[in-house]
Scaffold this active site. Sequence first.
Site, mmCIF file in Angstrom:
data_model
loop_
_atom_site.group_PDB
_atom_site.id
_atom_site.type_symbol
_atom_site.label_atom_id
_atom_site.label_comp_id
_atom_site.label_asym_id
_atom_site.label_seq_id
_atom_site.Cartn_x
_atom_site.Cartn_y
_atom_site.Cartn_z
ATOM 1 N N SER A 61 0.845 -1.203 0.000
ATOM 2 C CA SER A 61 0.000 0.000 0.000
ATOM 3 C C SER A 61 0.877 1.248 0.000
ATOM 4 C CB SER A 61 -0.949 -0.031 1.205
ATOM 5 O OG SER A 61 -1.931 0.973 1.071
ATOM 6 N N ASN A 62 0.343 2.377 0.429
ATOM 7 C CA ASN A 62 1.110 3.620 0.427
ATOM 8 C C ASN A 62 0.697 4.457 1.637
ATOM 9 O OD1 ASN A 62 -1.175 5.436 -0.352
ATOM 10 N ND2 ASN A 62 -1.177 4.040 -2.101
ATOM 11 N N ARG A 63 1.276 5.640 1.753
ATOM 12 C CA ARG A 63 1.126 6.417 2.989
ATOM 13 C C ARG A 63 -0.095 7.329 3.017
ATOM 14 N NH1 ARG A 63 6.376 6.221 5.358
ATOM 15 N NH2 ARG A 63 7.886 5.555 3.826
ATOM 16 N N SER A 64 -0.977 7.237 2.055
ATOM 17 C CA SER A 64 -2.123 8.164 2.040
ATOM 18 C C SER A 64 -3.032 7.923 3.252
ATOM 19 C CB SER A 64 -2.929 7.984 0.755
ATOM 20 O OG SER A 64 -4.105 8.750 0.831
#
Length: 398
Positions: A206-209
């Site tokens: 995933s990512n940091r959003s």
Amino acid sequence: MNGEKITLYVTGSIAAYKAVSLLRLCQKAGADVRVVMTEAATRFVTPQTFAALSGHSVLTDASAAHLETIAHVELAQWGTYHVVAPASADFIAKSAAGIADSVALTTYLAARGPKLVVPAMNDGMWDNPATRRNITQLRQDGQQVLDPATGLLAEGYAAKGRMAEPEVIMTALQQLQGQPQDWAGKHLLVTAGGTQEDLDPVRYLSNRSSGKMGYALANAASQRGAQVTLLSANVNLPTPTGVKVIPVRTAADLKDQLQQLFPTVDGLLMAAAVSDFRPVQVAEHKLKKTADGEEITLRFQQNPDLLKLVAAHKRPNQVVVGFAAETHDWRQNALHKLAAKQADYIVLNDVSNPAIGFNSDDNQVTIFGADGFQEQTPVETKDAIADHILTVINPKDH
Ligand code: PMT
């Protein structure tokens, strides 16, 4: 405020006496005011004072006990605006948590209209991390919270905590009333958060959003009259008032929802951070290490570019806004995405700076339009940036 109906919530603070002047100012401006008080507030000013001045009976825990009607729901629905003045730390904390253990809190929880909160408390209570969190929560929920003034407190020393003067509250109310409804009649689709791509039954990419930018957009659009559907990818934030939230997890989920909903809306604000890649294979069982120091290789395939996919079918009266999260070659990358994805606007985010971009409360963006429009905002809260974006892409231009 001529003809407006204001429900005034008076809570336990020495500043309750100032609510009398506020009531008078509202009436002078042509508003009809009804009052609900907490039990603590009745120890500072009597309900009879507010009843005599407002011309309406005052709702208190004691009076509600004798009523047969559902008085709190009736009063919640009656008010067009809901003003808590003074707002004690206790009321703020409970309302931020959705607690309804008094008739004032129950009324407030049931109320739907714009809400203005005017804190009054000791400076230590105002500075307390719990109060800071609660204030942030109320603001994230779309409520307007005035900062207390600095001045002489009941404790006998000067500090921040005094309730804003009734004239200041009136100005804030008038501004609240003047909130443009320039998106009324439009349906906006907003995406927020970061998609997840499974590696095995327990791990994902995933990512940091955090979803803060997308939620700020949804909230601002709703406040400005739009019908808003929010596709929320793995976000842990409260639902903005009036917004329909549809949870999604993977890019594939998001794609399904976008393809279904995009044809039905007037605009798309694509703030979600979508995984560009997903594993070629999702392991059926948890991946296990077989030897110490072992290296593993994972193979990824590209996800479809969802924005590009839907924007290709854009109707002339639909507005499509993409967001670009960049760590370098900002302008060049953003302009490339604007053209490649056939968006009307690209909002460039610098995610190399932790003070703005991912998970921060503040942001600074540059908005690029397909028509050559270009503007960099100052560093502001994500709420302010969201408001600004909605002004730039205003439907009157589309
Ligand atoms: O959520 P916060 O913590 O508040 O942070 C906000 C934010 C930085 C995540 C947000 O403002 C932002 O920049 N969102 C876009 C993140 C992103 O995916 O950027 P991108 O440059 O990789 O993609 C450009 C655009 O294409 C985006 O609108 C994205 O949603 C879309 N995209 C990307 C990949 C893909 N496969 N499909 C897409 O539709």
